[in-house]
Scaffold this active site. Structure first.
Site, short mmCIF file in Angstrom:
data_model
loop_
_atom_site.label_atom_id
_atom_site.label_comp_id
_atom_site.label_asym_id
_atom_site.label_seq_id
_atom_site.Cartn_x
_atom_site.Cartn_y
_atom_site.Cartn_z
N LYS A 72 37.69 35.94 35.35
CA LYS A 72 38.78 35.16 35.97
C LYS A 72 39.32 35.83 37.24
O LYS A 72 39.45 35.18 38.28
CB LYS A 72 39.91 34.98 34.96
CG LYS A 72 41.08 34.14 35.46
CD LYS A 72 42.06 33.83 34.36
CE LYS A 72 42.83 35.04 33.88
NZ LYS A 72 42.18 35.80 32.82
N THR A 74 37.83 38.15 39.02
CA THR A 74 36.73 38.17 39.97
C THR A 74 36.60 36.84 40.69
O THR A 74 36.43 36.78 41.92
CB THR A 74 35.41 38.50 39.23
OG1 THR A 74 35.54 39.77 38.58
CG2 THR A 74 34.23 38.54 40.19
N ARG A 95 48.13 40.27 39.43
CA ARG A 95 48.92 41.24 38.66
C ARG A 95 48.36 42.64 38.85
O ARG A 95 47.19 42.83 39.17
CB ARG A 95 48.89 40.89 37.17
CG ARG A 95 49.61 39.62 36.81
CD ARG A 95 49.41 39.29 35.35
NE ARG A 95 48.00 39.06 35.06
CZ ARG A 95 47.47 39.09 33.85
NH1 ARG A 95 48.23 39.36 32.79
NH2 ARG A 95 46.19 38.84 33.66
N LYS A 106 38.99 47.08 28.04
CA LYS A 106 38.54 46.26 29.16
C LYS A 106 38.10 47.06 30.37
O LYS A 106 37.31 46.60 31.19
CB LYS A 106 39.67 45.31 29.58
CG LYS A 106 39.96 44.20 28.59
CD LYS A 106 41.07 43.30 29.09
CE LYS A 106 40.63 42.51 30.31
NZ LYS A 106 41.69 41.59 30.79
N ALA A 274 49.51 38.41 28.93
CA ALA A 274 49.69 36.99 28.64
C ALA A 274 49.67 36.69 27.15
O ALA A 274 50.05 35.60 26.74
CB ALA A 274 48.62 36.17 29.34
N PHE A 302 44.44 35.84 30.47
CA PHE A 302 43.69 35.32 29.32
C PHE A 302 43.39 33.83 29.49
O PHE A 302 43.26 33.34 30.60
CB PHE A 302 44.43 35.63 28.02
CG PHE A 302 44.48 37.09 27.69
CD1 PHE A 302 43.32 37.85 27.66
CD2 PHE A 302 45.68 37.73 27.43
CE1 PHE A 302 43.35 39.21 27.37
CE2 PHE A 302 45.73 39.08 27.14
CZ PHE A 302 44.56 39.83 27.11
N PHE A 383 25.44 33.52 35.52
CA PHE A 383 24.65 34.72 35.27
C PHE A 383 23.17 34.39 35.50
O PHE A 383 22.76 33.23 35.34
CB PHE A 383 24.85 35.21 33.84
CG PHE A 383 26.15 35.94 33.62
CD1 PHE A 383 26.16 37.30 33.37
CD2 PHE A 383 27.36 35.27 33.66
CE1 PHE A 383 27.35 37.98 33.17
CE2 PHE A 383 28.56 35.93 33.45
CZ PHE A 383 28.55 37.30 33.21
N TRP A 411 30.48 37.40 41.97
CA TRP A 411 30.24 38.78 41.53
C TRP A 411 29.10 39.39 42.34
O TRP A 411 29.18 40.53 42.80
CB TRP A 411 29.91 38.82 40.04
CG TRP A 411 29.83 40.21 39.49
CD1 TRP A 411 30.83 40.95 38.92
CD2 TRP A 411 28.66 41.06 39.47
NE1 TRP A 411 30.37 42.20 38.57
CE2 TRP A 411 29.04 42.29 38.89
CE3 TRP A 411 27.34 40.90 39.90
CZ2 TRP A 411 28.15 43.35 38.72
CZ3 TRP A 411 26.45 41.96 39.74
CH2 TRP A 411 26.86 43.16 39.15
#
Length: 557
Positions: A72, A74, A95, A106, A274, A302, A383, A411
């Site tokens: 998200k 990214t 954030r 993470k 969140a 999230f 991907f 990405w």
């Protein structure tokens, strides 16, 4: 083919001096306070003095998280770089990462691959010290509260009814429940206590919802820290702590300016979780980004059932920030996990698992489009293992809801991989929307919780535990009943049971307790087994982080 890690990509990128980024964003030198060569704070007086019209707000959210990842942040960064590539004046508003996830599960949270904000190491670690200031203000209030009781307790505070907890920005389960004040009279009054992670502190919520320093002080003064023996609330204002707390926070309240790998200006400020808080960056940062850019791209933590719901039902209510468009991020891999596929097999085509997992995405899309009535696009973070048949199935199911899908390769390709998504977002921003909330403020607290569970989560109802019911009645009697509700719920499921993947039905959500965050202006409903202090995993990310003799950090992600 060997891929560079996120931190290796970030470290190989030549950053522009932050003064140049500020100039490109149209920020006058008088508002810029450099923190070294590549970071700066922006004085919040810019908001009051700028006459520029606000830009359009784009909210990026996602499906329910899985270990497969969604991307998200990214996508948020890559979308902004994509908008810049098609000639748009754009700002990012994100954030700040918490040290808890950085050292826990993470890892870093500054984007990934070729869609990152930099300096990545600084942002993920101490940055400009905002979280330290928030923790200090939180713990100053705790110290003044206990000192007041020790010094004679003129406010008649019941030590058994203290609700204010200390905090630290670290995953430390050992601190969830402690007994302090031990060691004799001179060492305090013995009582049960506990710690929250800093991003779950009400100070963090107050910080992120305040519109300026005066609003910050007003909100701080309303924070309820406990109750008297005759059950009257005691506030930070009663303890005369507000001025000192605001003094600790005054510089932190200024938003932080950094840049993406493609030198798009980015404001990174505040960081409530969140799942246990409201999950959005600061109101000041978002408003400033909208004031500086024709488009502001922001994200909420999230899945859309958490961050986006709170952005729309809480942050929007306080700040009047209605998105012009919403992006829901998904990956084929994550959807297959929601369909029951094992993580180790996600590289294989499996249309059956994808079909079973797709309802998770579709429920999030339905909520944005039909509950909140906002224009929406699905961004599939593609991907290499995703097959054409799998992508076609996602496109087909979203089209049935009247929502377009755009593939994102930010990405690997940076802003170039976000151009198609950017073009669709620009188109959506021109559509009119008839935004509605998921509940009304004048509803009883129980009804607001029920509306969220039924309309957003897809559940059948709510079980209110006796202790929670008693507290709801008391908070309503004290005049807190018309506040919005901040649900504290697992991020891994629409339900309060993290094992229920996909789009579960027929479930109820158990509310075991509620509390008032009077300074933030909302009621927190604690569901299931949710914790306000996470713990480290068996193999924390901290074990793989290091720094060499030249000061170069590795292992952040």
């Amino acid at each position: 083919m060997a891929y560079l890690s996120d931190i290796e990509i970030a470290q190989k990128t030549a950053m522009s001096p932050i003064t140049e980024i500020a100039k490109a964003a149209g920020i006058d030198d008088k508002y810029v306070e450099p923190y070294g060569k590549y970071k700066a704070k922006i004085d919040y007086s810019l908001l009051k003095e700028s006459k520029r019209k606000n830009g359009k707000l784009i909210l990026v959210t996602a499906i329910t998280p899985t270990p497969a990842g969604e991307g998200k942040t990214t996508t948020t960064i890559g979308l902004a770089d994509g908008l810049k590539r098609i000639g748009k004046n754009v700002m990012v508003a994100l954030r700040e990462p918490s040290l808890g996830p950085v050292f826990g599960v993470k890892g870093g949270a500054a984007g990934g691959g070729y869609a990152q904000v930099v300096p990545m190491e600084d942002i993920n670690l101490h940055f400009t010290g905002d979280f330290h200031a928030i923790g200090a203000a939180n713990n100053l209030l705790a110290a003044m509260l206990d000192n007041h009781i020790y010094q004679g307790n003129a406010l008649n505070i019941d030590p058994r009814r203290i609700t204010w907890r200390r905090c630290v920005d670290m995953n430390d389960r050992q601190l969830r429940f402690v007994t302090d004040g031990l060691g004799g009279r001179v060492n305090g009054v013995p009582r049960e206590d506990g710690y929250d992670i800093t991003v779950a502190s009400e100070i963090m919520a107050v910080f992120c919802l305040a519109s300026d320093i005066d609003d910050l002080k007003n909100r701080l003064s309303r924070i309820v820290v406990g109750y008297t023996y005759d059950e009257k609330p005691v506030t930070a204002g009663d303890l005369k702590a507000v001025g000192a707390m605001a003094a600790l926070l005054k510089d932190a309240l200024k938003p932080n300016l950094v840049q993406t790998l493609e030198h798009t200006p980015a404001i990174v400020h505040g960081g409530p979780f969140a799942n246990i808080a409201h999950g959005c960056n600061s109101v000041i940062a978002t408003k400033m980004a909208m004031k500086l850019g024709d488009y502001c791209v922001t994200e909420a933590g999230f899945g859309a059932d958490l961050g986006a719901e709170k952005f729309l039902d809480i942050k929007y209510r306080f700040a009047g920030l209605t998105p012009s468009a919403v992006v829901v991020v998904a990956t084929v891999r994550a959807l297959k996990m929601h369909g029951g596929m094992d993580k180790k097999q996600l590289g294989e085509e499996n249309l059956d698992a994808l079909s079973k997992g797709l309802p998770n995405l579709l429920r999030h899309v339905h909520n944005i489009k039909d509950v909140y009535k906002l224009p929406c696009v699905v961004a599939v973070n593609r991907f290499p293992t995703d097959t054409d048949a799998e992508i076609a199935l996602v496109i087909e199911k979203c089209r049935e809801l009247g929502v377009n899908v755009r593939l994102s390769t930010v990405w690997a390709d940076g802003g170039k991989g976000g151009v198609e998504l950017a073009e669709e977002v620009v188109r959506l921003c021109e559509e009119k929307n008839k935004f509605t909330f998921s509940y009304e403020l004048d509803e009883p607290i129980e009804k607001k919780i029920e509306d969220i569970v039924k309309k957003i989560y897809g559940g059948t109802g709510v079980n209110i535990a006796p202790a929670a019911k008693k507290e709801i009645d008391r908070l309503t009697a004290l005049g807190f009943g018309n506040m919005p509700v901040c649900m504290a719920k697992t991020q891994y499921s629409f339900s309060d049971d993290m094992t229920k993947l996909g789009a579960p039905t027929g479930f109820t959500v158990t509310v075991r307790n509620v509390k008032v965050s009077a300074g933030a202006g909302f009621i927190v409903a604690l569901t299931g087994d949710i914790m306000t202090m996470p713990g480290l995993p068996k193999s924390p990310a901290a074990e793989r982080i290091d720094v060499d003799s030249d000061g170069k950090i590795s292992g952040l992600f």
